[in-house]
Design an enzyme around this catalytic site. Structure first.
Site, PDB file in Angstrom:
ATOM      1  N   ASP A 157       3.331  -1.373  -2.770  1.00 37.87           N
ATOM      2  CA  ASP A 157       2.117  -0.732  -2.318  1.00 37.87           C
ATOM      3  C   ASP A 157       1.190  -0.282  -3.238  1.00 37.87           C
ATOM      4  OD1 ASP A 157       0.443   0.439  -0.038  1.00 37.87           O
ATOM      5  OD2 ASP A 157       1.158   2.476  -0.311  1.00 37.87           O
ATOM      6  N   GLN A 196      -0.086  -6.830   3.925  1.00 38.78           N
ATOM      7  CA  GLN A 196      -0.380  -5.509   4.267  1.00 38.78           C
ATOM      8  C   GLN A 196      -1.803  -5.600   4.674  1.00 38.78           C
ATOM      9  OE1 GLN A 196      -1.574  -2.888   0.924  1.00 38.78           O
ATOM     10  NE2 GLN A 196       0.179  -1.403   1.724  1.00 38.78           N
ATOM     11  N   SER A 233      -3.599   2.266   3.267  1.00 46.23           N
ATOM     12  CA  SER A 233      -2.874   1.188   4.115  1.00 46.23           C
ATOM     13  C   SER A 233      -2.595   1.524   5.354  1.00 46.23           C
ATOM     14  CB  SER A 233      -1.417   1.440   3.637  1.00 46.23           C
ATOM     15  OG  SER A 233      -1.236   1.095   2.083  1.00 46.23           O
TER      16      SER A 233
END
Length: 285
Positions: free
Chosen positions: A194, A264, A214
């Protein structure tokens, strides 16, 4: 800041219920990689050791409060001979903040083999540690990640793939040596994945201040690796629009083996108050 082993340590409350630990942070919201990593640990603890996690798909539903623990509920969706599936829900104050499906595969299957070639980039030793950059080292995110050695590959020092809208490459590794447990390295990589990825969407838009977070996160674990060894995170952003950006990442070890892939989508709203800094907490705003 807490070490990754401390961050990923969970308390078992019931057979399929776990509680994550709370650690000091400079972020106002729980880092998305922490939530995903802890959720994966909880899933792993309900699966026989003969199975290894090969993929995860998660959604960030609400911002996490970093001052209170997250409780993870594991649903044993399927236990097959070759594959095992788990669904995990992270809860704070009675509300779901994160949901994830994780799939596990029994080792030993044989099949076709191929992999992408790692891009040609300078070796990590040829690049400065981000902590040596006063601006980066002073930012909230890099202070949060001081246990990680991050080395951004300058755009002019790497060959770009023609036709791609946005490209970024970063060398990463955990600074301290970790135990040999492969599961720890996999869950650590879920945390690491991430980091910086949504930043790839900002490459074509220098100077534009955005609210970044996110929204969802998918990951595939392809080959063995160590999170305390150098990993090249090859990142692209094929599309951005309507306040969202899609990003993709390939991870290679120092020997050029492709060890993981990540996709993502993140929030990328234009921040009207241009004096505000980017909000990159890794979870939904």
């Amino acid at each position: 800041m807490a070490g990754i082993e401390e961050i990923l340590e969970l308390e078992r409350l019931e057979r399929d219920m776990f509680r994550g630990s709370v650690h000091p942070t400079v972020l106002q919201r729980t880092f998305g990689g922490q939530v995903a990593g802890q959720a994966l640990v909880s899933a792993v603890r309900t699966v026989d050791a003969a199975f290894s996690v090969h993929s995860l798909h998660g959604y960030f539903l609400r911002p996490g409060n970093p001052t209170i623990p997250t409780v993870f509920l594991v649903d044993r969706v399927r236990d097959g001979r070759s594959f095992v599936t788990r669904r995990v829900t992270g809860i704070q104050d009675g509300e779901a903040i994160f949901t994830m499906s994780a799939s596990f595969h029994a080792d030993g299957d044989e099949g076709i083999e191929h992999e992408d070639r790692m891009p040609k980039v300078p070796a990590p030793a040829e690049l400065p540690d981000a902590q040596a950059d006063e601006v980066l080292a002073a930012s909230e995110l890099y202070r949060e990640w001081k246990n990680w050695d991050l080395r951004i590959v300058p755009a002019e020092e790497t060959a770009k793939v023609p036709g791609l809208a946005a490209q970024q490459r970063v060398w990463m590794r955990y600074r301290e040596q970790l135990p040999d447990d492969p599961i720890l390295h996999i869950c650590t990589l879920a945390y690491l994945s991430d980091m910086t990825l949504l930043g790839a969407a900002k490459v074509p838009h220098p100077g534009v201040v955005t609210q970044t977070a996110s929204l969802d996160h998918a990951m595939w674990f392809l080959r063995p690796f160590r999170a305390d060894g150098w990993l090249l995170y090859d990142q692209t952003s094929p599309s951005a629009g309507f306040g969202r950006a899609l990003t993709q990442g390939r991870m290679f070890d120092a020997d050029g083996n492709m060890v993981a892939a990540v996709v993502q989508e993140g929030l990328q709203r234009i921040q009207r108050d241009q004096s505000r800094r980017d909000i990159e907490t890794g979870n939904m705003a």
